[in-house]
Design an enzyme around this catalytic site. Structure first.
Site, PDB file in Angstrom:
ATOM      1  N   SER A   1      -9.769  -0.234   7.288  1.00  0.00           N
ATOM      2  CA  SER A   1      -9.229  -0.242   5.924  1.00  0.00           C
ATOM      3  C   SER A   1      -8.487  -1.491   5.488  1.00  0.00           C
ATOM      4  CB  SER A   1      -8.312   0.957   5.726  1.00  0.00           C
ATOM      5  OG  SER A   1      -9.091   2.109   5.539  1.00  0.00           O
TER       6      SER A   1
ATOM      7  N   LYS B   1       0.863  -1.177   0.000  1.00  0.00           N
ATOM      8  CA  LYS B   1       0.000   0.000   0.000  1.00  0.00           C
ATOM      9  C   LYS B   1       0.899   1.226   0.000  1.00  0.00           C
ATOM     10  CE  LYS B   1      -3.756   2.173   2.671  1.00  0.00           C
ATOM     11  NZ  LYS B   1      -4.635   2.047   3.857  1.00  0.00           N
TER      12      LYS B   1
ATOM     13  N   SER C   1      -9.622   2.019   2.963  1.00  0.00           N
ATOM     14  CA  SER C   1      -8.770   2.770   2.079  1.00  0.00           C
ATOM     15  C   SER C   1      -7.728   1.913   1.349  1.00  0.00           C
ATOM     16  CB  SER C   1      -8.037   3.838   2.891  1.00  0.00           C
ATOM     17  OG  SER C   1      -7.178   3.226   3.835  1.00  0.00           O
TER      18      SER C   1
HETATM   19  N1  GLN Z   1     -13.172   4.569   6.523  1.00  0.00           N
HETATM   20  C1  GLN Z   1     -12.465   5.025   7.676  1.00  0.00           C
HETATM   21  C2  GLN Z   1     -12.019   6.452   7.485  1.00  0.00           C
HETATM   22  O1  GLN Z   1     -12.224   6.992   6.425  1.00  0.00           O
HETATM   23  C3  GLN Z   1     -11.300   4.120   7.973  1.00  0.00           C
HETATM   24  C4  GLN Z   1     -10.129   4.348   7.093  1.00  0.00           C
HETATM   25  C5  GLN Z   1      -8.953   3.531   7.514  1.00  0.00           C
HETATM   26  O2  GLN Z   1      -9.089   2.542   8.221  1.00  0.00           O
HETATM   27  N2  GLN Z   1      -7.787   3.961   7.087  1.00  0.00           N
HETATM   28  O3  GLN Z   1     -11.466   7.037   8.369  1.00  0.00           O
END
Ligand code: GLN
Length: 501
Positions: free
Chosen positions: A179, A79, A155
């Site tokens: 995420s 990532k 994400s």
């Molecule tokens: N969807 C959540 C956010 O936008 C979690 C994102 C994540 O875990 N990086 O904060």
């Protein structure tokens, strides 16, 4: 050769490498060609054949000398939140579009230099890991290989899409509020977010430091166990890295021991109690997701586990608590991107203040800006007590609810997300609708618990559904072992999207 390299397990790739059926360079070529063929998914942000092949040649040399470990020579991708010395590290942001790090993240060091895995490149993600759909990347949305008109989840959407499409056997991801688990669920692969502090955050571009955790994404639970074992461990360069006895227990050892004595009985999970929280099955959960998750829990019961009804009464509060705490930390973490210390610098400006303002206005996308504003506001004098402090109290209560629940069960199971992957653009203009998708993953993050996602079926729209398995602190080995038992009797994790076979 009957092995389908694109979708082979890490163990079978190891066997193929050791028996000289294939070399690491050939494996790298195979996956690079697939990645280059699938550029329309937008999963990869940076591929560099030369860099990848030089790592593969080094791995082949290690294998030839008889110095290969379990993962040596096997391809993977990161990532683009993990910094790498050679590939660009963008965090999905225009802010870091051309950034090349002077050092490797600990996870990169461990997987690529330590274990000898071969990096195929960097994977797309929501900007600074903020999002649930991967539409917030400055480099464009990632497409779901099961249906390219849909989002892959976020994400870590590039990571999930790449593994699901067989562009890489494994990938890293990060999870701040879901995420790793949510994109894994939406792309039909497995992933685990470890206990907070188990995997070093050094070199992981920070979003919300008290929540961020790196973890592996792959086809099956056994692959995840191998990867997490190589990623985890104390790191003195990360002040939140854990250095206690429990954290020192090797994940792979726990994974192999757990349930081994019951394995031949046909009921390997005899004695395991599965807590099913009523709050995870209420209003908002789509009927097809519920049916797939219920069927999966039924499979665990067939394997010998017993079902216990439990309650996580503050589930609802995890959304407001998280969306105060995470932005508060983000507003502080993102202050370093000012065009001086890091990041994009505006071309024209009047003075220093104007330069910083313009650089930040140009460099950040809408979602990071929304979080910076929210975060600065909840931390400001006069609102701090009402919002930030209150959210921290709720966070503590949510963690207590989980500990209460673990008095009567070993694992907690439920859906990862209320729905399957939605259409690209569908929730784009409604941040709150997007935040609501995180309802089942946020609590685990706020509590710092390990949580995983395991493919468990398909929805009415033929999109994958994920089962969430939540364990108590440091129980990753057993969680992965239980998931592995499930994957011995089901084949959801082995299904692949037709267009990428
Ligand atoms: N969807 C959540 C956010 O936008 C979690 C994102 C994540 O875990 N990086 O904060």
């Amino acid at each position: 050769m009957s092995l389908n390299l694109s979708y082979a397990s890490l163990k079978s790739l190891r066997a193929a490498l050791d028996s000289k059926q294939v070399s690491s360079v050939e494996l790298a070529e195979h996956f690079l060609a697939r990645a280059e063929d699938a550029l329309s998914l937008n999963a990869f942000l940076h591929i560099d054949r030369g860099l990848t092949l030089s790592q593969a040649r080094a791995a082949d040399a290690r294998i030839a000398k008889g110095e290969a470990g379990a993962l040596t020579g096997i391809p993977m991708a990161h990532k683009d939140i993990f910094v790498t010395r050679s590939w660009r590290s963008t965090a999905g942001s225009k802010m870091l579009a051309d950034y090349v790090s002077p050092f490797d993240a600990t996870v990169v060091e461990k997987l690529n230099h330590g274990a000898g895995m071969v990096c195929l490149g960097k994977l797309n993600c929501d900007e600074f890991a903020m999002g649930s759909s991967n539409e917030n990347s400055a480099f464009g949305a990632v497409k779901n290989p099961w249906d390219t008109s849909r989002i892959p989840g976020g994400s870590s959407g590039g990571s999930a899409a790449a593994v699901a499409a067989g562009l890489t056997p494994a990938a890293t991801g990060t999870d701040t509020g879901g995420s790793l688990r949510q994109p894994a669920a939406m792309c039909g692969i497995s992933a685990i977010k470890p206990t907070y502090g188990r995997v070093s955050r050094y070199g992981m571009i920070a979003f919300a430091s008290s929540l961020d955790q790196g973890g592996p994404m792959a086809r099956g639970a056994e692959d995840c166990a191998l990867l997490l074992d190589a990623m985890a461990g104390f790191d003195e360069r990360d002040s939140t890295s854990l250095n206690n006895k429990q954290a020192a227990t090797p994940i792979l050892a726990r994974f192999s021991e757990a349930y081994a004595s019951n394995a031949s009985t046909g009921a390997p999970l005899q004695g395991v109690r599965i807590g099913v929280p009523q709050e995870f099955f209420g209003e908002g959960l789509s009927a097809d997701v519920r049916a797939a998750v219920e069927a999966a829990i039924g499979e665990f019961e067939k394997l010998g586990a017993t079902r216990v009804e439990i309650s996580l009464p503050r589930t609802r509060l995890s959304i407001p608590a998280y969306y105060v705490i995470a932005p508060a930390e983000a507003s502080s973490n993102l202050s370093r991107f000012d065009g001086v210390r890091y990041g994009h610098r505006a071309k024209e400006y009047r003075d220093l203040k104007d330069m910083i303002e313009r650089s930040r206005a140009e460099g950040f996308g809408a979602e990071p800006k929304r979080r910076i504003l929210t975060g600065a506001w909840v931390l400001s004098h006069g609102y701090y007590d009402a919002y930030y402090l209150q959210a921290q109290r709720v966070r503590r209560l949510i963690a207590q609810d989980f500990q209460e629940a673990f008095k009567s069960c070993d694992f907690i199971m439920g859906p990862v997300a209320p729905t399957t992957a939605w259409k690209i653009g569908e929730k784009n203009n409604d941040p709150v609708a997007m935040y609501l998708e995180d309802i089942f993953t946020l609590g685990v993050s706020l509590a710092g618990l390990p949580g995983m996602s395991v493919p468990c079926g398909f929805g009415a729209d033929k999109m994958p559904v994920g089962l969430q398995i939540i364990g108590n602190y440091f129980d990753e080995g057993r969680m992965l072992a239980a998931a592995h038992q499930y994957q011995q009797v089901t084949d959801w994790h082995a299904r692949t999207p037709e267009a990428f076979r």
